[in-house]
Design a protein around this motif. Structure first.
Motif, PDB file in Angstrom:
ATOM      1  N   LEU A  59     -13.747  30.513  11.762  1.00 40.40           N
ATOM      2  CA  LEU A  59     -14.214  31.663  12.703  1.00 40.40           C
ATOM      3  C   LEU A  59     -13.384  31.705  13.967  1.00 40.40           C
ATOM      4  N   ILE A  60     -12.360  32.680  14.054  1.00 42.66           N
ATOM      5  CA  ILE A  60     -11.628  32.878  15.318  1.00 42.66           C
ATOM      6  C   ILE A  60     -12.215  33.185  16.505  1.00 42.66           C
ATOM      7  N   HIS A  61     -12.865  34.258  16.381  1.00 39.58           N
ATOM      8  CA  HIS A  61     -13.440  35.232  17.488  1.00 39.58           C
ATOM      9  C   HIS A  61     -14.904  35.699  17.127  1.00 39.58           C
ATOM     10  N   GLY A  62     -15.918  34.516  18.156  1.00 43.10           N
ATOM     11  CA  GLY A  62     -17.266  35.113  17.592  1.00 43.10           C
ATOM     12  C   GLY A  62     -17.930  35.588  18.871  1.00 43.10           C
ATOM     13  N   GLN A  63     -17.417  36.611  19.474  1.00 46.70           N
ATOM     14  CA  GLN A  63     -17.872  37.207  20.513  1.00 46.70           C
ATOM     15  C   GLN A  63     -19.170  36.893  21.082  1.00 46.70           C
ATOM     16  N   TYR A  64     -19.197  36.319  22.332  1.00 50.18           N
ATOM     17  CA  TYR A  64     -20.409  35.515  22.815  1.00 50.18           C
ATOM     18  C   TYR A  64     -21.425  36.272  23.218  1.00 50.18           C
ATOM     19  N   THR A  65     -21.135  37.463  23.789  1.00 47.57           N
ATOM     20  CA  THR A  65     -22.324  38.425  24.202  1.00 47.57           C
ATOM     21  C   THR A  65     -22.770  39.474  22.956  1.00 47.57           C
ATOM     22  N   THR A  66     -21.944  39.133  21.739  1.00 49.73           N
ATOM     23  CA  THR A  66     -22.498  39.950  20.553  1.00 49.73           C
ATOM     24  C   THR A  66     -23.116  38.972  19.422  1.00 49.73           C
ATOM     25  N   VAL A  67     -22.564  37.846  19.151  1.00 43.52           N
ATOM     26  CA  VAL A  67     -23.084  36.630  18.420  1.00 43.52           C
ATOM     27  C   VAL A  67     -22.778  35.300  18.992  1.00 43.52           C
TER      28      VAL A  67
END
Ligand code: PMP
Length: 416
Positions: free
Chosen positions: A62-70
């Motif tokens: 997982l490269i980008h697990g955008q933290y305000t989304t997930v």
């Protein structure tokens, strides 16, 4: 055809093809001792195998697990691990990408949490290039000139620069704290002062450690006036000064700690840490960003913490720092153009010029001569007359001795 912006300055002519440990290699295979560590970033050395492996595994997962989304596991694990090394009570973390962004986040937090506007910084400070952080930066006019108006509410008090004043550390500290009191009585009333933001070792401003009693004096005033003590550990954190955090050389507990650089061995990652109660005074959603707490950067930071602990890098920074400081002092004693050698751990500077007169030309010549001989160095200080050494924390005794030998030849060539 596009080209790089002429605004870019570059300290050495090296085109880096690869890095390994304390070394960089150019495209012709020439080897350089890298005593810049990417401005104090590659704490575990270039491409430490454990950092590389952790990043590679994370990239494939997982490269980008955008933290305000997930949410993602590397961010949660890193938060847990940082909790083990952070000062007691600083139990809430927020992640960003760069030192400047983390400074911005600390300004927001300080203003939210206190309801006050003013931020006091110390002369020679470097807190970053974004507009808020640049407003707190007083390490050189090149960081400020022509870009104003800057953020209102920044006030500047003296940093105890003993060598520049020609005073003892005690005298410089007494003076700086007295002037801070004067500033609070005349310019920035206590009830308007949200925070003091301070570097435990003044970095870009010239590698000047906060003398004994200075940070304690700030703590005492923050308590008395109800403001926050924010330590900018962007350059001094993660073992750089021979303690895990630079402020640990003093007997203080900060309210907010800012970290970046050494945190993720070269991946862009920064954070602010503060008590959850304090962080909770900011409005939900008032901090954020698309890339903050990137999963690969977090995996690299976890591996960085493992390497620092398993390889004893904080103790190594302390021991190698003393060895390097001894070597630099010997070189300085042979060359009166170097007026001062100072710093903590593996964050050491040689100031060129005596009697308060900076010798910028000699410093820059020495830096260039060193690069020609295979030792990469940077300068700092308002006049660019301090040559600094910030090798990766994995540096060993033989590499320190090699660097000192090259430095000795470079200085001799520079003052010929
Ligand atoms: N604070 C300090 C103490 C720094 O040394 C730096 C970078 N030299 C910054 C903030 C800004 O960090 P960045 O360049 O990652 O924005």
């Amino acid at each position: 055809m596009a080209q790089l912006s002429p605004v870019l300055t570059q300290a050495t002519p090296v085109l880096a093809a690869r890095g390994e440990g304390v070394h960089l290699y150019d495209e012709d295979g020439r080897r350089y001792l890298d005593f810049t560590a990417g401005i104090g970033v590659t704490s575990t050395g270039h491409c430490h195998p454990r950092v590389v492996r952790a990043a590679q595994e994370q990239v494939a997962t997982l490269i980008h697990g955008q933290y305000t989304t997930v949410m993602h596991r590397p961010l949660l694990r890193l938060t847990e691990r940082l909790g083990e090394v952070l000062p007691e009570g600083l139990d809430a973390l927020f992640y960003l990408n760069s030192g400047s962004e983390a400074v911005e986040a600390a300004i927001r937090l300080a203003r939210h949490a206190t309801g006050r506007q003013n931020i006091v910084v110390f002369h020679g400070s470097f807190h970053g290039r974004t507009m808020g952080a640049a407003s707190l930066t007083t390490a050189g006019t090149k960081f400020r000139a022509g870009i104003g108006p800057l953020m209102p509410g920044a006030a500047v008090a003296p940093f105890p620069q003993a060598y520049r004043y020609g005073w003892s550390e005690e005298e410089a500290t007494r003076f700086a704290l007295r002037e801070l009191d004067y500033l609070l009585a005349t310019v920035s009333p206590a009830q308007d002062t949200a925070a003091f933001v301070v570097e435990p070792v003044l970095g870009e401003g010239g590698y000047i450690p906060a003398p004994p009693g200075f940070l304690e004096g700030l703590r005492e005033r923050a308590d008395r006036h109800g403001g926050l003590l924010i330590v900018d550990e962007v350059q001094t954190g993660f073992g750089r000064t021979g303690r895990f955090w630079g402020h640990e050389h003093a007997d203080v507990r900060p309210d907010v700690l800012i970290t970046a650089k050494g945190l993720a061995s070269g991946f862009p990652l920064s954070a602010i840490a503060a008590p959850a109660e304090l962080m909770g005074r900011a409005w939900p959603g008032s901090q954020g960003g698309t890339y903050g707490g990137n999963a690969v950067a977090c995996a690299a930071a976890l591996a960085t913490l493992d390497v620092i602990q398993d390889e004893g890098l904080v103790a190594n920074a302390d021991a190698m720092g003393l060895r390097l400081r001894d070597g630099l002092r010997k070189v300085a004693s042979a060359h009166p153009v170097i007026g001062d050698v100072r710093g903590r751990g593996l964050m050491l500077g040689s100031e060129f010029g005596t009697g308060g007169e900076p010798d910028t030309a000699a410093a820059q010549r020495a830096q260039r001569e060193a690069a020609q001989r295979g030792l990469l160095l940077l300068t700092c200080g308002a006049y660019g007359n301090v040559v600094r050494m910030i090798p990766p924390l994995v540096v060993d005794a033989a590499q320190i001795d090699e660097a000192v030998q090259i430095w000795s030849e470079a200085v001799a060539a520079a003052v010929e």
